[in-house]
Design a protein around this motif. Structure first.
Motif, PDB file in Angstrom:
ATOM      1  N   GLY A 104       0.774  -1.478  -0.377  1.00 46.97           N
ATOM      2  CA  GLY A 104       0.376  -0.270  -0.035  1.00 46.97           C
ATOM      3  C   GLY A 104       1.034   1.356   0.054  1.00 46.97           C
ATOM      4  O   GLY A 104       0.154   1.902   0.028  1.00 46.97           O
ATOM      5  N   THR A 105       1.641   1.582  -0.097  1.00 47.76           N
ATOM      6  CA  THR A 105       2.970   2.165  -0.098  1.00 47.76           C
ATOM      7  C   THR A 105       3.085   3.054  -1.063  1.00 47.76           C
ATOM      8  O   THR A 105       3.339   2.328  -2.642  1.00 47.76           O
ATOM      9  CB  THR A 105       4.067   2.399   0.462  1.00 47.76           C
ATOM     10  OG1 THR A 105       4.672   1.460   1.577  1.00 47.76           O
ATOM     11  CG2 THR A 105       5.845   2.872   1.140  1.00 47.76           C
ATOM     12  N   PRO A 106       2.592   4.426  -1.443  1.00 47.77           N
ATOM     13  CA  PRO A 106       2.496   5.188  -2.926  1.00 47.77           C
ATOM     14  C   PRO A 106       4.112   4.904  -3.041  1.00 47.77           C
ATOM     15  O   PRO A 106       5.195   5.495  -2.467  1.00 47.77           O
ATOM     16  CB  PRO A 106       2.049   7.030  -2.611  1.00 47.77           C
ATOM     17  CG  PRO A 106       1.440   6.333  -1.796  1.00 47.77           C
ATOM     18  CD  PRO A 106       1.861   4.958  -0.257  1.00 47.77           C
ATOM     19  N   VAL A 107       4.306   4.776  -4.509  1.00 47.34           N
ATOM     20  CA  VAL A 107       6.096   5.502  -5.414  1.00 47.34           C
ATOM     21  C   VAL A 107       5.850   5.447  -5.893  1.00 47.34           C
ATOM     22  O   VAL A 107       5.403   5.524  -7.134  1.00 47.34           O
ATOM     23  CB  VAL A 107       6.628   3.356  -5.030  1.00 47.34           C
ATOM     24  CG1 VAL A 107       8.004   2.900  -5.795  1.00 47.34           C
ATOM     25  CG2 VAL A 107       6.237   2.231  -4.071  1.00 47.34           C
ATOM     26  N   LEU A 108       7.045   6.794  -6.168  1.00 48.60           N
ATOM     27  CA  LEU A 108       7.065   7.567  -7.374  1.00 48.60           C
ATOM     28  C   LEU A 108       8.677   6.717  -8.122  1.00 48.60           C
ATOM     29  O   LEU A 108       9.894   6.398  -7.407  1.00 48.60           O
ATOM     30  CB  LEU A 108       7.378   8.455  -7.467  1.00 48.60           C
ATOM     31  CG  LEU A 108       7.716   9.623  -8.327  1.00 48.60           C
ATOM     32  CD1 LEU A 108       7.449  11.245  -8.279  1.00 48.60           C
ATOM     33  CD2 LEU A 108       8.810   9.892  -9.382  1.00 48.60           C
ATOM     34  N   MET A 109       8.229   6.053  -9.539  1.00 40.99           N
ATOM     35  CA  MET A 109       9.428   5.733 -10.210  1.00 40.99           C
ATOM     36  C   MET A 109       9.570   5.870 -11.201  1.00 40.99           C
ATOM     37  O   MET A 109       9.364   6.534 -11.632  1.00 40.99           O
ATOM     38  CB  MET A 109       9.122   3.828 -10.775  1.00 40.99           C
ATOM     39  CG  MET A 109       7.592   3.378 -10.044  1.00 40.99           C
ATOM     40  SD  MET A 109       7.017   2.205 -11.570  1.00 40.99           S
ATOM     41  CE  MET A 109       5.965   2.861 -12.078  1.00 40.99           C
ATOM     42  N   ALA A 110      11.288   5.738 -10.939  1.00 36.35           N
ATOM     43  CA  ALA A 110      12.608   6.843 -11.694  1.00 36.35           C
ATOM     44  C   ALA A 110      13.969   5.538 -12.321  1.00 36.35           C
ATOM     45  O   ALA A 110      13.432   4.930 -11.074  1.00 36.35           O
ATOM     46  CB  ALA A 110      12.421   8.195 -11.346  1.00 36.35           C
ATOM     47  N   ALA A 111      13.679   6.197 -13.880  1.00 38.22           N
ATOM     48  CA  ALA A 111      15.376   5.525 -14.212  1.00 38.22           C
ATOM     49  C   ALA A 111      15.749   6.841 -14.809  1.00 38.22           C
ATOM     50  O   ALA A 111      15.231   7.219 -15.042  1.00 38.22           O
ATOM     51  CB  ALA A 111      14.823   4.000 -15.277  1.00 38.22           C
ATOM     52  N   VAL A 136       1.851   0.686  -4.625  1.00 34.41           N
ATOM     53  CA  VAL A 136       0.916   1.440  -5.094  1.00 34.41           C
ATOM     54  C   VAL A 136       1.782   2.590  -6.388  1.00 34.41           C
ATOM     55  O   VAL A 136       2.060   3.861  -5.913  1.00 34.41           O
ATOM     56  CB  VAL A 136       0.082   1.940  -4.676  1.00 34.41           C
ATOM     57  CG1 VAL A 136      -0.607   3.163  -5.225  1.00 34.41           C
ATOM     58  CG2 VAL A 136      -0.608   0.883  -3.180  1.00 34.41           C
ATOM     59  N   PRO A 137       2.471   2.361  -7.537  1.00 33.11           N
ATOM     60  CA  PRO A 137       3.149   3.515  -8.302  1.00 33.11           C
ATOM     61  C   PRO A 137       2.435   3.844  -8.563  1.00 33.11           C
ATOM     62  O   PRO A 137       1.356   4.408  -8.854  1.00 33.11           O
ATOM     63  CB  PRO A 137       3.653   2.694  -8.986  1.00 33.11           C
ATOM     64  CG  PRO A 137       3.915   0.713  -8.570  1.00 33.11           C
ATOM     65  CD  PRO A 137       2.148   1.082  -7.859  1.00 33.11           C
ATOM     66  N   VAL A 138       2.875   5.550  -8.679  1.00 34.94           N
ATOM     67  CA  VAL A 138       1.784   7.043  -9.209  1.00 34.94           C
ATOM     68  C   VAL A 138       2.301   6.487 -10.870  1.00 34.94           C
ATOM     69  O   VAL A 138       3.126   5.848 -11.054  1.00 34.94           O
ATOM     70  CB  VAL A 138       2.176   7.854  -8.335  1.00 34.94           C
ATOM     71  CG1 VAL A 138       1.971   8.464  -7.582  1.00 34.94           C
ATOM     72  CG2 VAL A 138       4.065   7.893  -9.442  1.00 34.94           C
ATOM     73  N   PRO A 139       0.909   6.601 -11.059  1.00 37.36           N
ATOM     74  CA  PRO A 139       0.895   6.795 -12.786  1.00 37.36           C
ATOM     75  C   PRO A 139       1.731   7.237 -13.988  1.00 37.36           C
ATOM     76  O   PRO A 139       2.321   6.427 -14.392  1.00 37.36           O
ATOM     77  CB  PRO A 139      -0.214   7.315 -13.048  1.00 37.36           C
ATOM     78  CG  PRO A 139      -1.387   7.664 -11.763  1.00 37.36           C
ATOM     79  CD  PRO A 139      -0.553   7.274 -10.517  1.00 37.36           C
ATOM     80  N   THR A 140       2.690   8.027 -13.167  1.00 37.80           N
ATOM     81  CA  THR A 140       3.905   8.902 -14.156  1.00 37.80           C
ATOM     82  C   THR A 140       4.751   8.369 -13.630  1.00 37.80           C
ATOM     83  O   THR A 140       5.009   9.131 -12.605  1.00 37.80           O
ATOM     84  CB  THR A 140       3.668  10.408 -14.271  1.00 37.80           C
ATOM     85  OG1 THR A 140       2.277  10.517 -14.836  1.00 37.80           O
ATOM     86  CG2 THR A 140       4.696  11.097 -14.771  1.00 37.80           C
ATOM     87  N   GLY A 141       5.564   7.804 -14.037  1.00 35.10           N
ATOM     88  CA  GLY A 141       7.513   7.389 -13.528  1.00 35.10           C
ATOM     89  C   GLY A 141       7.349   8.130 -14.685  1.00 35.10           C
ATOM     90  O   GLY A 141       7.257   8.962 -15.695  1.00 35.10           O
TER      91      GLY A 141
END
Length: 193
Positions: A104-111, A136-141
């Motif tokens: 359930g943790t919101p995550v902002l993914m980036a690379a 819970v990845p946010v929609p915008t990576g």
């Protein structure tokens, strides 16, 4: 207070991965000014991560990093791209986490990568990984190739993703928050006729 943990898997110094993590952090903190930020630089934890994979026990700074992620209200996770996927160090750190840590943790993914050819890593590697971990990845990576760092479009993507993470944090029930206590006497007020 919002506990924000920033996990960066950059290997070099300076690192474009760490640079992107810093820009994302600044954008999120602008949206969540009460954020308490903990930075986890995986480069510094490479040996303890390998030791943990062999022994099953995190120690020292790695134990602190694992605890910070477990208590986080939100995570920014940034990895360089190697062989069209996230780095081995990045994955090894996630393997160290106990099952359910990111539930359930919101995550902002980036690379980050040298060329835009790797931009789909967010969707074909990172999003399924975080879905498996029940985060819970946010929609915008946010993907940044070397040439993107000079582009205003990168700032637009960073701001959009930061806003989405801030919104997810504000909507999420806060498991670390203390519920307000209502004294029993106050509950009985008005019932006594």
């Amino acid at each position: 207070m919002t506990r924000l943990v920033v996990v960066s898997a950059g290997l070099s110094v300076p690192s474009s991965t760490t640079l992107l993590a810093e820009r994302l952090t600044a954008a999120v903190v602008a949206q969540l000014p009460d954020a308490e930020v903990t930075h986890v630089e995986l480069r510094d934890l490479a040996h303890p991560i390998a030791d943990n994979l062999l022994t099953g026990f995190p120690t020292g700074a790695l134990a602190d990093a694992v605890e910070a992620v477990a208590r986080a209200d939100a995570v920014i996770a940034v990895t360089p791209v190697f062989s069209a996927s996230y780095s081995g160090l990045f994955k090894s750190f996630l393997d160290v986490l106990d099952p359910g840590t990111l539930d359930g943790t919101p995550v902002l993914m980036a690379a980050t990568a040298g060329t835009a050819r790797h931009s789909l890593v967010l969707e074909h590697a990172l999003r399924p990984l975080f879905a498996y971990l029940r985060a819970v990845p946010v929609p915008t990576g946010v993907f940044a190739a070397s040439e993107d760092f000079a582009s205003p479009e990168l700032s637009v993507r960073i701001d959009r993703a930061a806003g989405e993470l801030a919104e997810a944090v504000l909507r999420r029930p806060r498991p670390h928050a203390v519920e307000e206590f209502t004294p029993f006497e106050r509950l009985l007020e008005g019932l006594g006729g």
